[in-house]
Design a protein around this motif. Structure first.
Motif, PDB file in Angstrom:
ATOM      1  N   VAL A  72      43.754  46.059  41.547  1.00 27.35           N
ATOM      2  CA  VAL A  72      44.659  46.164  40.400  1.00 27.35           C
ATOM      3  C   VAL A  72      43.978  45.523  39.197  1.00 27.35           C
ATOM      4  N   THR A  73      43.878  46.262  38.114  1.00 27.32           N
ATOM      5  CA  THR A  73      43.143  45.779  36.955  1.00 27.32           C
ATOM      6  C   THR A  73      44.015  45.854  35.715  1.00 27.32           C
ATOM      7  N   GLY A  74      44.130  44.732  35.022  1.00 28.51           N
ATOM      8  CA  GLY A  74      45.005  44.698  33.857  1.00 28.51           C
ATOM      9  C   GLY A  74      44.752  43.487  32.984  1.00 28.51           C
ATOM     10  N   ASP A  75      45.694  43.242  32.094  1.00 31.89           N
ATOM     11  CA  ASP A  75      45.568  42.231  31.047  1.00 31.89           C
ATOM     12  C   ASP A  75      46.219  40.925  31.494  1.00 31.89           C
ATOM     13  N   ASN A  76      45.450  39.841  31.408  1.00 28.12           N
ATOM     14  CA  ASN A  76      45.985  38.494  31.615  1.00 28.12           C
ATOM     15  C   ASN A  76      45.418  37.571  30.541  1.00 28.12           C
ATOM     16  N   SER A  77      45.412  38.086  29.303  1.00 21.30           N
ATOM     17  CA  SER A  77      44.825  37.326  28.201  1.00 21.30           C
ATOM     18  C   SER A  77      45.742  36.220  27.697  1.00 21.30           C
ATOM     19  N   ARG A  78      47.021  36.256  28.112  1.00 20.58           N
ATOM     20  CA  ARG A  78      47.973  35.223  27.717  1.00 20.58           C
ATOM     21  C   ARG A  78      48.644  34.659  28.962  1.00 20.58           C
TER      22      ARG A  78
END
Length: 230
Positions: A97-103
């Motif tokens: 699973v690949t996604g955004d965790n920038s915050r």
């Protein structure tokens, strides 16, 4: 009623010749906008199909598609449902699973993991990529960081051709499963957005820049496959 006048820089041409040139310019702009998307559809070719048509691969890659109140949006949930079906039917052994965790307050991969475990995919068969900020980054990181050489990609139909093309450019033997969606306003918005995104994707495929964050190699996929083999 007071007449509304166009500012000089927005004034439409009054002559037929000027109007013809304007129309020709708009048509040329439309054609140029369609070229990258058309190229990606042709490039993906017959590498897009259904769950039943998907080849057996070790890994499925699911791209993030946003969260609502910390939970997957309906579109992302449908992608994850499809990935769970690929796992249940034996088409894949591990789900990346690949996604955004920038915050801190926004964590797509963990929300995706929680959803998949709730659909019967064992936690040890799920690997998280926390820096999949866009499709190109996800593809490059899958190859360079997680060592994925062959994969089934999961996304909506309007995005899957771009995903397959980008992952192939990144060195992955990719096959895409396009998730069907009703032709509602969200679907049409996604299709229009895809035209804009295709231009950047074409540049990524040609120039192959490093992702926003690369980092060290991670053994998560290899470990998940080894655990499944025991």
């Amino acid at each position: 009623m007071k007449e509304v006048r166009w500012p000089a820089r927005l004034r439409l041409p009054r002559t037929r010749r000027g109007q013809r040139r304007l129309v020709q310019g708009l048509m040329a702009a439309c054609v140029l906008a369609l070229v990258p998307a058309t190229w990606m559809r042709l490039e993906a070719g017959d590498r897009v199909g259904t769950v039943a048509e998907a080849p057996v691969r070790d890994v499925a890659v699911v791209f993030g598609a946003g969260l609502w109140n910390g939970r997957p949006t309906p579109y992302l949930a449908h992608r994850l449902d499809t990935a769970a079906e690929l796992y249940r039917t034996g088409k894949v052994k591990v789900v990346l699973v690949t996604g955004d965790n920038s915050r801190v307050e926004y964590d797509e991969p963990d929300a995706m993991r929680t959803y998949l475990t709730g659909r019967g995919v064992p936690d040890e068969r799920i690997v998280s990529d926390y820096a999949g900020f866009d499709s190109w980054d996800s593809c490059v990181r899958a190859k360079k960081i997680f060592g994925v050489d062959r994969a089934v990609l999961v996304s909506q139909g309007f995005h899957i051709h771009r995903a397959v093309t980008l992952c192939r450019s990144a060195g992955i033997d990719a096959y895409g499963v396009g998730v069907d969606e009703p032709r509602d306003s969200v679907w049409y918005y996604g299709g229009v957005r895809e035209l804009a995104a295709s231009g950047k994707a074409a540049l990524d495929a040609v120039f192959r820049p490093d992702p926003r964050f690369l980092g060290p190699e991670e053994p998560g996929v290899a470990e998940a496959l080894a655990a499944g083999a025991r």
